[in-house]
Enzyme design. Structure first.
Site, PDB file in Angstrom:
ATOM      1  N   HIS A 191       1.014  -1.162   0.017  1.00  0.00           N
ATOM      2  CA  HIS A 191       0.217  -0.011   0.046  1.00  0.00           C
ATOM      3  C   HIS A 191       0.929   1.121  -0.149  1.00  0.00           C
ATOM      4  O   HIS A 191       1.544   1.648   1.296  1.00  0.00           O
ATOM      5  CB  HIS A 191      -1.029  -0.026   1.278  1.00  0.00           C
ATOM      6  CG  HIS A 191      -1.706  -1.157   1.282  1.00  0.00           C
ATOM      7  ND1 HIS A 191      -3.200  -1.256   0.958  1.00  0.00           N
ATOM      8  CD2 HIS A 191      -1.855  -2.517   1.940  1.00  0.00           C
ATOM      9  CE1 HIS A 191      -3.602  -2.437   1.423  1.00  0.00           C
ATOM     10  NE2 HIS A 191      -2.729  -3.054   1.990  1.00  0.00           N
ATOM     11  N   PHE A 192       1.181   1.788  -1.269  1.00  0.00           N
ATOM     12  CA  PHE A 192       2.085   3.043  -1.208  1.00  0.00           C
ATOM     13  C   PHE A 192       1.309   4.167  -1.030  1.00  0.00           C
ATOM     14  O   PHE A 192       1.970   5.283  -1.582  1.00  0.00           O
ATOM     15  CB  PHE A 192       3.151   2.829  -2.610  1.00  0.00           C
ATOM     16  CG  PHE A 192       4.223   2.146  -2.319  1.00  0.00           C
ATOM     17  CD1 PHE A 192       4.642   1.090  -1.134  1.00  0.00           C
ATOM     18  CD2 PHE A 192       4.972   1.879  -3.493  1.00  0.00           C
ATOM     19  CE1 PHE A 192       5.673   0.349  -1.279  1.00  0.00           C
ATOM     20  CE2 PHE A 192       6.185   1.094  -3.491  1.00  0.00           C
ATOM     21  CZ  PHE A 192       6.579   0.432  -2.066  1.00  0.00           C
TER      22      PHE A 192
ATOM     23  N   HIS B  59      -9.054 -10.084   0.973  1.00  0.00           N
ATOM     24  CA  HIS B  59      -8.830  -9.958   2.252  1.00  0.00           C
ATOM     25  C   HIS B  59     -10.036 -10.795   2.908  1.00  0.00           C
ATOM     26  O   HIS B  59     -11.326 -10.236   3.022  1.00  0.00           O
ATOM     27  CB  HIS B  59      -8.902  -8.473   2.568  1.00  0.00           C
ATOM     28  CG  HIS B  59      -9.009  -8.414   4.291  1.00  0.00           C
ATOM     29  ND1 HIS B  59      -8.046  -7.397   5.114  1.00  0.00           N
ATOM     30  CD2 HIS B  59      -9.591  -8.868   5.382  1.00  0.00           C
ATOM     31  CE1 HIS B  59      -8.201  -7.383   6.120  1.00  0.00           C
ATOM     32  NE2 HIS B  59      -8.874  -8.227   6.485  1.00  0.00           N
TER      33      HIS B  59
ATOM     34  N   ASP C 299       2.462  -6.896   3.011  1.00  0.00           N
ATOM     35  CA  ASP C 299       1.257  -5.833   3.483  1.00  0.00           C
ATOM     36  C   ASP C 299       1.682  -4.868   3.891  1.00  0.00           C
ATOM     37  O   ASP C 299       1.214  -4.189   5.078  1.00  0.00           O
ATOM     38  CB  ASP C 299       0.290  -6.657   4.213  1.00  0.00           C
ATOM     39  CG  ASP C 299      -0.916  -6.027   4.558  1.00  0.00           C
ATOM     40  OD1 ASP C 299      -1.201  -5.107   4.004  1.00  0.00           O
ATOM     41  OD2 ASP C 299      -1.647  -6.241   5.549  1.00  0.00           O
TER      42      ASP C 299
ATOM     43  N   HIS D  31       1.476   3.928   8.474  1.00  0.00           N
ATOM     44  CA  HIS D  31       0.595   5.101   9.202  1.00  0.00           C
ATOM     45  C   HIS D  31       1.786   5.986  10.044  1.00  0.00           C
ATOM     46  O   HIS D  31       2.750   5.521  10.351  1.00  0.00           O
ATOM     47  CB  HIS D  31      -0.415   4.375  10.020  1.00  0.00           C
ATOM     48  CG  HIS D  31      -1.336   3.559   9.418  1.00  0.00           C
ATOM     49  ND1 HIS D  31      -2.374   4.032   8.606  1.00  0.00           N
ATOM     50  CD2 HIS D  31      -1.518   2.292   9.488  1.00  0.00           C
ATOM     51  CE1 HIS D  31      -3.341   3.068   8.133  1.00  0.00           C
ATOM     52  NE2 HIS D  31      -2.567   1.776   8.803  1.00  0.00           N
TER      53      HIS D  31
END
Length: 467
Positions: A72-73, A192, A319, A323
């Site tokens: 998740h870039f 997911h 994954d 954050h």
């Protein structure tokens, strides 16, 4: 590791010499010759062509470039957490030369137009090659059948939601429509797989967790088991290719392995963090290892390691979901799940392999790691130029020192978020140099990165045209 120059003819542009090339035919000494961004030849030991720059890897392994099929870039819309320049620096520092990025951005990547817009944003900002998993729209899942392979060959379904997963398919009819459409279009689903309705039921009874002591119990294994059972039944009905992401429990692993043995096209991924941490770590580390699916118990981790040794997963993914520290310290109910992991992935798993199986021949162990992080994802996601050291493949190479011991600290973290759940770990193995398309994009000795020339991998490019 040394780099030298010589002088003689030959059209090779680079020679990588090593006593341990990890090839499809085993670990062997030799040299890899590079021309026009591809591997021109893999030769046995001998002098490199004169006049060609030489990377001498010495006793380090030379691997095919690693592939992280689950990152998740955060582009677009969430670039305060991560962006492609930082994310791809973290990737190459970890030996990763190709990533597949997830669609839960702002806005989510649910249409071909959104994929093109994301590709335009990324162009000129990536050290790694990349593809995108398109998202499945919960309101129009049948549109997956219309997605051209030049846009995406894989589609992500969220069966459970959290802070950064807003596009959840909760309705059974809509979920089945997605499986039907994906089967028609030969699209690889990645899922997911947790049961959102089960979690909602439990939350209504228990209330939200108020400590990390309770977190794993409040997002229990039963959610994953129920969802994986649903996926297997839909695969059985429609023949859809389904890849279960971040599988976390022993029971889920058994179910998918049984489905595979019965001939169903269902596969699974394990993550570096589910192999590295247990629920005891979450009680200790709190938000840093708050994840979705949650970190499970020691017996589950042991089952995942047994799966790895038996060759049962198709991929290992990070994954990578950064954050900010501010977001992660908001409190148990507000802290989003996720951690950075693309940089740590290969070394963390290798460290675990050497600690768990110290008696195993390192050549056997590195071949296994390469299968899960190179050839496995290349085959599953149809990246024919990737994942192998042989003539004609892309010249993506990693020089990996298997015995180097070092401690990971925040100053080594290349992700924009600036922290790692692995801080303070003593790692075994280090990525010394990463080469993408024949060009060095990371050199550990100098701490320098290459230029942002990573490309969007369309099927046309994968099939032989680098244009």
């Amino acid at each position: 590791m040394a780099e030298v120059n010589a002088t003689a003819p030959g059209d090779a542009e680079l020679a990588v010499v090593a006593r341990k090339l990890v090839t499809p035919r085993g670990v062997r000494p030799g040299q890899v010759l590079v021309r026009d961004g591809r591997i021109a030849a893999v030769l046995g030991p001998g002098p490199a062509p004169a006049g060609v720059p030489v990377v001498d890897a010495g006793d380090a392994y030379v691997l095919p470039g690693l592939i992280d099929s689950h990152v998740h870039f955060r582009t677009p819309g969430l670039t305060h957490k991560e962006d492609w320049e930082h994310g791809s620096r973290a990737a190459v520092a970890g030996g990763v030369t190709t990533v597949l990025d997830m669609p839960n951005t702002v806005p989510p990547t649910l249409t071909p137009e959104a994929v093109r817009e994301k590709a335009a944003l990324v162009a000129g900002h990536s050290l790694v090659d990349y593809q995108f998993h398109i998202g499945v729209d919960p309101d129009r899942p049948e549109l997956i059948a219309e997605v051209e392979s030049s846009i995406a060959t894989s589609a992500k379904i969220f069966m459970a939601g959290h802070h950064t997963a807003p596009t959840v398919i909760r309705d059974a009819v809509q979920l089945e429509k997605a499986f039907i459409a994906a089967a028609e279009a030969d699209v690889q689903l990645v899922l997911h797989a947790e049961d959102d309705s089960l979690f909602a039921l439990l939350d209504g009874w228990w209330g939200d967790p108020d400590s990390y002591q309770d977190y794993e119990a409040r997002r229990p294994r039963s959610g994953g088991i129920a969802a994986v059972a649903k996926v297997i039944e839909l695969v059985r009905r429609h023949g859809t290719k389904a890849h279960i992401l971040h599988l976390s429990s022993a029971e889920e692993a058994d179910l998918v392995c049984a489905a595979r043995a019965a001939g169903m096209p269902v596969t699974f991924e394990v993550t570096g963090h589910h192999l590295s941490f247990t629920d005891a770590d979450t009680r200790r580390l709190g938000a840093r290892t708050r994840l979705s699916p949650s970190i499970r118990q020691q017996a589950d981790q042991d089952r995942l390691w047994r799966a790895l040794r038996a060759g049962q997963p198709s991929t290992i993914g990070s994954d990578h979901a950064p954050h900010t520290i501010e977001e992660k310290t908001r409190g148990v109910q507000q802290s989003p799940p996720g951690l950075p992991g693309v940089q740590e992935l290969a070394v963390a798993v290798w460290t675990g392999m050497r600690r768990r199986w110290p008696e195993e021949d390192p050549d056997v162990a590195i071949t296994r790691l390469t299968r899960f992080l190179s050839s496995g994802p290349a085959e599953l996601f149809r990246l024919p130029g990737k994942g192998r050291l042989e003539a004609g493949a892309d010249a993506d190479l990693v020089v990996f020192a298997p015995e180097d011991a070092w401690m990971l600290s925040a100053r080594e973290v290349r992700s924009k978020c600036g922290w790692s759940a692995y801080e303070g770990w003593t790692m075994t193995g280090r990525v010394l140099r990463t080469i993408r398309a024949g060009r060095v994009v990371w050199d550990a000795e100098s701490g320098k990165f290459g230029t942002f020339e990573g490309r969007w991998l369309s099927p046309r490019q994968c099939d032989g045209d680098r244009g």
